[in-house]
Write an enzyme that holds these catalytic residues in place. Structure first.
Site, short mmCIF file in Angstrom:
data_model
loop_
_atom_site.label_atom_id
_atom_site.label_comp_id
_atom_site.label_asym_id
_atom_site.label_seq_id
_atom_site.Cartn_x
_atom_site.Cartn_y
_atom_site.Cartn_z
N PHE A 1 -34.59 27.09 -26.48
CA PHE A 1 -33.47 26.50 -26.24
C PHE A 1 -33.49 25.09 -26.08
CE2 PHE A 1 -33.16 30.65 -24.62
CZ PHE A 1 -32.04 31.10 -25.11
N LEU A 2 -34.36 24.40 -26.81
CA LEU A 2 -34.74 23.02 -26.84
C LEU A 2 -33.83 22.08 -27.24
CD1 LEU A 2 -38.33 23.18 -28.40
CD2 LEU A 2 -38.03 23.14 -25.94
N ASN B 1 -25.27 28.86 -27.68
CA ASN B 1 -24.94 27.58 -28.33
C ASN B 1 -23.34 27.68 -28.74
OD1 ASN B 1 -27.20 26.43 -28.60
ND2 ASN B 1 -27.60 26.88 -30.70
N LEU C 1 -18.81 18.22 -21.15
CA LEU C 1 -17.62 18.10 -21.02
C LEU C 1 -17.11 16.29 -21.51
CD1 LEU C 1 -16.07 19.52 -17.54
CD2 LEU C 1 -15.91 20.26 -19.88
N GLY D 1 -22.35 17.69 -33.40
CA GLY D 1 -23.18 17.71 -34.94
C GLY D 1 -24.59 18.30 -34.81
N CYS E 1 -27.93 22.44 -35.19
CA CYS E 1 -27.85 23.66 -34.26
C CYS E 1 -26.43 24.10 -34.17
CB CYS E 1 -28.67 23.64 -32.93
SG CYS E 1 -30.20 22.97 -33.27
N LYS F 1 -24.32 24.89 -37.38
CA LYS F 1 -24.92 26.17 -38.20
C LYS F 1 -24.68 27.52 -37.30
CE LYS F 1 -29.61 26.46 -37.95
NZ LYS F 1 -30.07 27.69 -37.60
N LYS G 1 -26.89 12.28 -32.12
CA LYS G 1 -26.80 12.04 -30.72
C LYS G 1 -27.76 10.86 -30.52
CE LYS G 1 -29.68 15.69 -29.09
NZ LYS G 1 -30.03 16.72 -28.14
C1 UGA Z 1 -28.24 22.19 -28.96
C2 UGA Z 1 -28.64 22.96 -27.66
O1 UGA Z 1 -28.13 22.19 -26.23
C3 UGA Z 1 -30.06 23.58 -27.12
O2 UGA Z 1 -30.09 24.15 -25.92
C4 UGA Z 1 -30.59 24.20 -28.33
O3 UGA Z 1 -31.65 24.93 -28.20
C5 UGA Z 1 -30.52 23.68 -29.63
O4 UGA Z 1 -28.94 23.16 -29.88
C6 UGA Z 1 -30.79 24.69 -30.82
O5 UGA Z 1 -30.03 25.57 -30.94
O6 UGA Z 1 -31.81 24.38 -31.28
P1 UGA Z 1 -29.13 19.77 -29.80
O7 UGA Z 1 -28.55 20.11 -30.95
O8 UGA Z 1 -30.39 19.17 -29.86
O9 UGA Z 1 -29.43 21.11 -28.59
O10 UGA Z 1 -27.99 18.71 -29.15
P2 UGA Z 1 -27.18 18.86 -27.98
O11 UGA Z 1 -27.56 17.80 -26.69
O12 UGA Z 1 -26.65 20.12 -27.21
O13 UGA Z 1 -25.84 18.20 -28.49
C7 UGA Z 1 -25.29 18.80 -29.62
C8 UGA Z 1 -24.04 18.17 -30.11
O14 UGA Z 1 -22.87 17.95 -29.25
C9 UGA Z 1 -24.14 16.56 -30.30
O15 UGA Z 1 -23.42 15.94 -31.34
C10 UGA Z 1 -23.51 15.79 -29.08
O16 UGA Z 1 -23.02 14.62 -29.39
C11 UGA Z 1 -22.44 16.67 -28.72
N1 UGA Z 1 -21.77 16.91 -27.42
C12 UGA Z 1 -22.59 17.44 -26.48
C13 UGA Z 1 -20.72 16.33 -27.26
O17 UGA Z 1 -19.77 15.99 -27.83
N2 UGA Z 1 -19.92 16.60 -25.87
C14 UGA Z 1 -20.78 16.86 -24.91
O18 UGA Z 1 -20.27 16.92 -23.73
C15 UGA Z 1 -22.16 17.36 -25.09
#
Ligand code: UGA
Length: 426
Positions: free
Chosen positions: A146-147, A202, A244, A251, A254, A257, A314
């Protein structure tokens, strides 16, 4: 032994060796292995270089491009890529390659730990298809990861939970030993349930993002302010403040996909997962909506010079996989705009994106020069704290800012003379 030195594999290999385990990390990309052996991380992640250097020096961590299962290997962690196929299915070819090699190579009992994200039901299929053919007993354990990119090392040592799926108590105990120095609730279940935890988590987080984006879009129509709304909503502990943030949507490698894959698995099993379909659709729509908003503000995009600020999906990562910026750039180019892109660390855009002719710079003031408009795609600190006075001077009328992440202070930006457009911000 860890197979794959991508995001999950390299973090697992370095952190496990730091915890005192003897780790051999296999990676088929010889250039990556060469780089890692020299102590140079192949991913952008805070803290990884220090651990890598330390563990290479004390001998706990080794890298190789040859797939050899050493005699004293007790556990093999699989962390190879499981990318998306065009129809939403997961490409399991890298995982299956590893299983084929295990079957040929193995001469002693082994616990195979699956950290690659594989859809619910796949672990059982892999077991039936490959492991029964091996010369020595192999036990299969699912141990999803869950990283978060950019915080992966911190997440490794501070997980909210550790999930282990398997049917052999002895193998589960062996995997638990890997985490003996980590304090976190541990959940033991069957393989398919463990796989489902990963996808459900996810998909739920993606749902939160698409939900709040829908609310933001509605805020724009009725005159409410999404920032005020989410601050107050988040105080309800059942809702929580995280995930939120409205804007351009999710994007990365993870969420896009995994949501597509879960939708595919649902359809395959005769389940119509309408909610998930909507989550995916809303996410794609946010990027188009942003460009429509900009077009409305500028009259037309043809011939306009637009600076796209933030390319990574991000902040605190150089990863551009499925980044909203890439779709936005494509849409802007389609509309005839001239695009110049800025990111503090991304140096180029992968040729596969088809955007190889877009100018990219790591200098923000250079990017904004003569731009008629800016689109903020990533809420990098470097962008939020930019010298907006100077940016204003460098730009050309009408100096529109489309803040796709609602990360700038609207009032100050408007006071400087910019025309500000947010995503549900009043
Ligand atoms: C995500 C999950 O948070 C991890 O727990 C998981 O292990 C990982 O996928 C995976 O499956 O390997 P990650 O893809 O690194 O991690 O990124 P996040 O920080 O979760 O953000 C994902 C996307 O959502 C980013 O594009 C971010 O900008 C967007 N986001 C996030 C929003 O648009 N709004 C939010 O409030 C939070």
């Amino acid at each position: 032994m860890v197979v794959g030195a991508g995001y999950v594999g390299l973090v697992a290999a370095t952190c496990l060796s730091k915890s005192g385990h003897n780790v051999l990390c296999i990676e088929k990309d010889k250039n990556k292995v060469k780089q890692l052996k020299m102590g140079v991380p192949t991913i952008y992640e805070e803290g990884i270089k220090k651990i890598l250097t330390e563990c290479l020096a004390n001998g706990n961590l080794r890298f190789s491009s040859d797939f050899v299962i050493e005699k004293d290997t007790e556990i093999m962690i699989i962390a190879v890529g499981t990318p998306s196929l065009p129809d939403g299915r997961v490409d399991l070819s890298y995982v299956e390659d590893v299983f084929r090699k295990i079957v040929v190579e193995i001469e002693h009992p082994l616990v195979v730990v699956m950290k690659s994200t594989v859809p619910p039901g796949i672990g059982e299929k892999l077991k039936q298809h490959y492991l029964n053919k091996a010369k020595a007993p192999i036990s299969y354990v699912s141990n999803p990861e869950f990283l978060r990119e950019g915080q992966a090392i911190w997440d490794w040592y501070n997980p909210d939970r550790i999930v282990i799926g398997g049917d052999s108590a002895e193998s589960i105990d062996k995997v638990l030993e890997l985490y003996s120095d980590i304090e976190a609730p541990k959940f033991i279940m069957n393989v398919t349930s463990a796989e489902m935890v990963k996808y459900a988590s996810n998909a739920f987080l993606a749902t939160k993002i698409s939900f709040i984006n829908e609310i933001a879009n509605l805020c724009d129509l009725v005159g409410a302010d999404i920032t005020s709304v989410t601050q107050a909503m988040g105080k309800d502990q059942r809702i929580g403040t995280q995930f939120l943030k409205a804007g351009l949507g999710y994007g990365g490698s993870c969420f896009p996909k995994d949501t597509r894959a879960l939708e595919y698995v649902s359809t395959l099993n005769g389940h119509k997962f309408n909610l998930l379909k909507a989550v995916i659709e809303v996410n794609q729509g946010q990027r188009i909506l942003a460009v429509r908003k900009l077009k409305k503000a500028l009259g037309e995009l043809n011939g306009q010079r637009v600076g796209v600020l933030g390319i990574a999906f991000k902040p605190n990562t150089d990863d551009v996989r499925e980044a909203p910026s890439l779709s936005i750039i494509s849409l802007l180019l389609d509309e005839g705009a001239e695009v110049i892109a800025y990111d503090p660390i991304v140096k180029g855009i992968n040729l596969k994106s088809g955007l190889f002719n877009v100018k990219i710079t790591n200098d923000l003031l250079q990017a904004v020069k003569d731009c008629n408009a800016l689109v903020i795609c990533t809420e990098w600190r470097e962008i939020i704290n930019a010298d907006w006075d100077k940016v204003f001077e460098k730009m050309t009328e009408p100096k529109v800012i489309l803040d796709g992440r609602n990360c700038l202070p609207k009032r100050q930006i408007v006071e400087l003379g910019f025309k500000y457009i947010g995503m549900g911000v009043q």
